[in-house]
Write a protein that holds these residues in place. Structure first.
Motif, short mmCIF file in Angstrom:
data_model
loop_
_atom_site.label_atom_id
_atom_site.label_comp_id
_atom_site.label_asym_id
_atom_site.label_seq_id
_atom_site.Cartn_x
_atom_site.Cartn_y
_atom_site.Cartn_z
N ALA A 341 39.05 23.10 2.36
CA ALA A 341 39.68 23.15 1.26
C ALA A 341 40.11 24.69 0.56
O ALA A 341 40.98 25.03 0.02
CB ALA A 341 39.00 22.31 -0.09
N LYS A 342 38.80 25.43 0.63
CA LYS A 342 38.84 26.67 0.35
C LYS A 342 40.02 27.58 1.04
O LYS A 342 40.78 28.50 0.31
CB LYS A 342 37.69 27.55 0.63
CG LYS A 342 37.45 28.94 0.06
CD LYS A 342 35.93 29.43 0.21
CE LYS A 342 35.74 30.83 -0.22
NZ LYS A 342 34.72 31.37 -0.18
N GLU A 343 40.30 27.15 2.27
CA GLU A 343 41.22 27.97 2.92
C GLU A 343 42.53 27.45 2.79
O GLU A 343 43.66 27.93 2.79
CB GLU A 343 41.01 27.99 4.46
CG GLU A 343 39.61 28.63 4.76
CD GLU A 343 39.01 28.23 6.35
OE1 GLU A 343 39.91 27.72 6.89
OE2 GLU A 343 38.03 28.75 6.73
N MET A 344 42.77 26.07 2.69
CA MET A 344 44.30 25.49 2.95
C MET A 344 44.57 24.39 1.71
O MET A 344 45.97 24.31 1.64
CB MET A 344 44.12 24.42 4.16
CG MET A 344 43.55 25.15 5.33
SD MET A 344 43.23 24.03 6.63
CE MET A 344 42.65 24.87 7.99
N PRO A 346 43.06 24.13 -1.90
CA PRO A 346 41.93 24.10 -3.09
C PRO A 346 42.09 23.15 -4.11
O PRO A 346 41.00 23.00 -4.86
CB PRO A 346 42.50 25.63 -3.82
CG PRO A 346 43.09 26.41 -2.97
CD PRO A 346 43.63 25.46 -2.11
N GLN A 347 43.16 22.40 -4.30
CA GLN A 347 42.96 21.29 -5.34
C GLN A 347 42.14 19.98 -4.90
O GLN A 347 41.68 19.54 -5.66
CB GLN A 347 44.48 20.80 -5.55
CG GLN A 347 44.85 20.10 -4.39
CD GLN A 347 46.07 18.92 -4.81
OE1 GLN A 347 46.17 18.72 -6.05
NE2 GLN A 347 46.75 18.67 -4.03
N VAL A 348 41.89 20.08 -3.41
CA VAL A 348 40.85 18.88 -2.95
C VAL A 348 39.45 19.12 -3.61
O VAL A 348 39.00 20.22 -3.17
CB VAL A 348 40.94 18.83 -1.61
CG1 VAL A 348 40.36 17.73 -1.00
CG2 VAL A 348 42.63 18.39 -1.19
N LYS A 349 38.92 18.15 -4.02
CA LYS A 349 37.62 18.39 -4.75
C LYS A 349 36.72 17.30 -4.19
O LYS A 349 35.44 17.64 -4.51
CB LYS A 349 37.67 18.33 -6.17
CG LYS A 349 38.50 19.18 -6.88
CD LYS A 349 38.10 20.51 -6.55
CE LYS A 349 39.07 21.69 -7.51
NZ LYS A 349 38.86 23.01 -7.17
N GLY A 350 36.93 16.22 -3.37
CA GLY A 350 36.14 15.06 -3.20
C GLY A 350 36.75 14.21 -2.49
O GLY A 350 37.73 14.12 -1.93
N PHE A 351 35.95 12.89 -2.28
CA PHE A 351 36.30 11.77 -1.55
C PHE A 351 36.50 10.44 -2.64
O PHE A 351 35.81 10.53 -3.66
CB PHE A 351 35.44 11.33 -0.72
CG PHE A 351 35.24 12.36 0.52
CD1 PHE A 351 35.95 12.32 1.68
CD2 PHE A 351 34.37 13.54 0.35
CE1 PHE A 351 35.74 13.41 2.39
CE2 PHE A 351 34.11 14.21 1.33
CZ PHE A 351 34.94 14.37 2.29
N THR A 352 37.33 9.65 -2.26
CA THR A 352 37.21 8.21 -3.22
C THR A 352 36.27 7.52 -2.36
O THR A 352 35.78 7.97 -1.49
CB THR A 352 38.55 7.48 -2.66
OG1 THR A 352 38.79 7.10 -1.43
CG2 THR A 352 39.97 8.41 -3.06
N PRO A 353 35.56 6.62 -3.24
CA PRO A 353 34.56 5.61 -2.72
C PRO A 353 35.08 5.10 -1.36
O PRO A 353 34.21 4.91 -0.31
CB PRO A 353 34.36 4.65 -3.76
CG PRO A 353 34.67 5.19 -4.96
CD PRO A 353 35.85 6.24 -4.42
N GLY A 354 36.11 4.62 -1.19
CA GLY A 354 36.77 4.13 0.11
C GLY A 354 36.59 4.84 1.05
O GLY A 354 36.46 4.65 2.37
N SER A 384 46.01 14.32 -3.81
CA SER A 384 45.54 14.17 -4.99
C SER A 384 44.40 14.99 -4.63
O SER A 384 44.07 15.49 -3.79
CB SER A 384 45.18 13.00 -5.41
OG SER A 384 44.30 12.25 -4.51
N LYS A 385 43.45 15.15 -5.78
CA LYS A 385 42.21 15.81 -5.79
C LYS A 385 41.18 15.11 -4.90
O LYS A 385 40.09 15.83 -4.51
CB LYS A 385 41.65 15.85 -7.12
CG LYS A 385 42.25 17.06 -8.13
CD LYS A 385 41.67 16.98 -9.38
CE LYS A 385 42.39 17.82 -10.33
NZ LYS A 385 41.89 18.08 -11.64
N LEU A 386 41.43 13.93 -4.67
CA LEU A 386 40.38 12.90 -3.89
C LEU A 386 40.94 12.45 -2.40
O LEU A 386 42.05 12.21 -2.58
CB LEU A 386 39.83 11.87 -4.56
CG LEU A 386 38.97 12.14 -5.72
CD1 LEU A 386 38.75 10.72 -6.52
CD2 LEU A 386 38.00 13.20 -5.74
N ILE A 387 40.35 12.81 -1.47
CA ILE A 387 40.66 12.43 0.00
C ILE A 387 40.31 10.92 0.12
O ILE A 387 39.41 10.39 -0.29
CB ILE A 387 39.99 13.19 0.95
CG1 ILE A 387 40.27 14.57 0.98
CG2 ILE A 387 40.18 12.52 2.29
CD1 ILE A 387 39.70 15.35 2.31
#
Length: 453
Positions: A341-344, A346-354, A384-387
């Motif tokens: 995320a830092k390289e490609m 940056p908006q991605v912050k985490g994961f969905t529970p699924g 979105s912010k969550l994968i």
């Protein structure tokens, strides 16, 4: 004998008849009952139930919802991660939507449909556990257990491997690493080198499967000028380049038999001759090798020399697959997310529970390499912010959770069979042995669950 663990469920309901009905329906849980806000809050504070069912019509306002909403607010203020499922009267859609907006997990309508409410409650418990795991991983990101300098793991299976390598690193013996593709064999070989007294010298790696057979000898042993067409200058081989350090022979099982003889002579005498040369050159290097092949079977088939095997395998280290490294898939996914995320993106912050559930459940036939590639793609493609599980190209497991004990058992059977087949690379006898069943039984299960070996 200890009683089986039962998750705690709090039922907040003032109707004694419905209390008894719900207690009977939820025998798989440790059920607690409260009939008003005060007792409900006391139980949440003392018992910390993950899931609460809450009737909004509580005394002293049994015909309204004010006391129910006050109870919801108190519970969430005390334990924000609690999954509260609220009960509403028929057609009270506004109250249901207001409850969801106030932080409730879900709602159900009265009169109660036990099966429907049971499904909602099971999903609430599953989501609570997934979110707990997500939080635990968040706390560990940036503070992962790093072993051998660069390897990230918290799995007891991998920590045992790391301790073995640390123990043998300073004993100047040959080490053989056995493990499936993508399990980190080169990383562990570097760990052997970095933990040894040879760390200040070179670490030289060669993939024996990636070099054509007619060129591999020259790559390993070097050649003199004029030894063959194109040999315009004397060139040192990988063995010489590793003088004083470590030579890593990856996929050593792919070395052809004639070259195995020459390698054995080097290991016995610690001298080499370049192609086209007559001079014996002493070389002091430590050999670490790796393979995903069954060398003992190759010996029986005459494709690998037994004497060479014992020279290379003075210490044998078996590397577990990612599926066998309990908890590491999610931990490594967090690490790769932070890195990519830092390289490609940056908006991605985490994961969905699924997504987290899918990562934990997937059997990872390609091991850490597959996880790294899926994470790189997911970070690039995430909107979105969550994968999500879809970003990872994995099944969204929250849409296919088992709804009863029978389906849960069947899903556990499928998962165990898939993992056993993956570990044994599709070998039915080996998978049956791992599962503790006979080959005919495994064939019957494969047919029953429509699984392919």
């Amino acid at each position: 004998m200890n009683a089986p663990f039962k998750p705690k469920l709090l039922i907040v309901e003032d109707d004694e008849g419905l209390q008894r009905q719900l207690r009977w329906a939820y025998e798989d849980y440790e059920v607690m009952v409260a009939s008003d806000r005060s007792s409900a809050v006391d139980l949440v504070r003392a018992q910390e139930p993950p899931v609460v069912t809450l009737d909004l019509g509580l005394p002293p306002d049994p015909d309204g919802v004010s006391e129910g909403f006050a109870t919801l607010e108190s519970i969430l203020a005390l334990r924000p991660d609690t999954k509260v499922v609220v009960a509403t009267g028929h057609g009270a859609r506004e109250s249901a939507l207001r409850a969801i907006a106030s932080g409730a997990y879900d709602y159900y309508q009265k009169p109660v449909d036990i099966d429907q409410l049971g499904l909602i409650v099971r999903r609430a418990f599953q989501l609570h556990e997934i979110e707990n795991e997500n939080r635990r991983l968040e706390e560990r990101v940036g503070d992962e257990r790093t072993v051998l300098g660069t390897m990230i793991t918290a799995a007891p299976e991998m920590l045992k491997v790391a301790r073995t390598i640390e123990r043998v690193a300073n004993a100047d013996v040959s080490v053989m690493l056995l493990g499936a593709s993508g399990t980190g064999k080169e990383l562990l070989a570097r760990g052997v080198h970095d933990a040894s007294g040879r760390r200040d010298k070179g670490f030289v790696a060669i993939n024996c499967a990636a070099i054509p057979e007619n060129l591999l000898e020259a790559e390993l042993f070097g050649y003199e000028k004029g030894a063959f067409t194109g040999a315009i200058k004397t060139t040192e081989g990988k063995i010489e380049l590793a003088e004083g350090g470590t030579l890593f022979l990856d996929e050593v099982g792919d070395i052809p038999l004639p070259l195995q003889v020459k390698l054995l002579r080097f290991l016995q005498e610690r001298v080499i001759e370049r192609i086209g040369g007559r001079k014996a050159i002493p070389v002091d290097t430590r050999i670490v090798c790796a393979t995903h092949q069954n060398l003992e079977a190759m010996i029986q088939e005459g494709r690998f020399r037994e004497d060479l095997f014992y020279r290379l395998a003075e210490i044998v280290v078996k590397i577990p697959t990612l599926a066998e490294r309990h908890g590491d898939a999610a931990l490594l996914a967090k690490y790769f997310l932070a890195r990519f995320a830092k390289e490609m993106n940056p908006q991605v912050k985490g994961f969905t529970p699924g997504a987290l559930a899918a990562i934990t459940d997937w059997h990872w036939p390609g091991n850490v390499r597959e996880l790294e590639n899926r994470m790189k793609r997911a970070v690039i493609m995430a909107d979105s912010k969550l994968i999500t599980a879809e970003d990872l190209d994995l099944e969204a497991l929250e849409e296919a959770l088992p709804v009863n004990l029978k389906s849960a058992r069947e899903e556990a059977d499928r998962r165990a069979i898939r993992q056993a087949l993956a570990k044994t690379e599709g070998n039915i006898s080996g998978a049956a042995k791992l599962l503790g069943i006979s080959r005919p039984t495994l064939y019957d299960l494969l047919k029953h669950y429509d699984l392919q070996p």
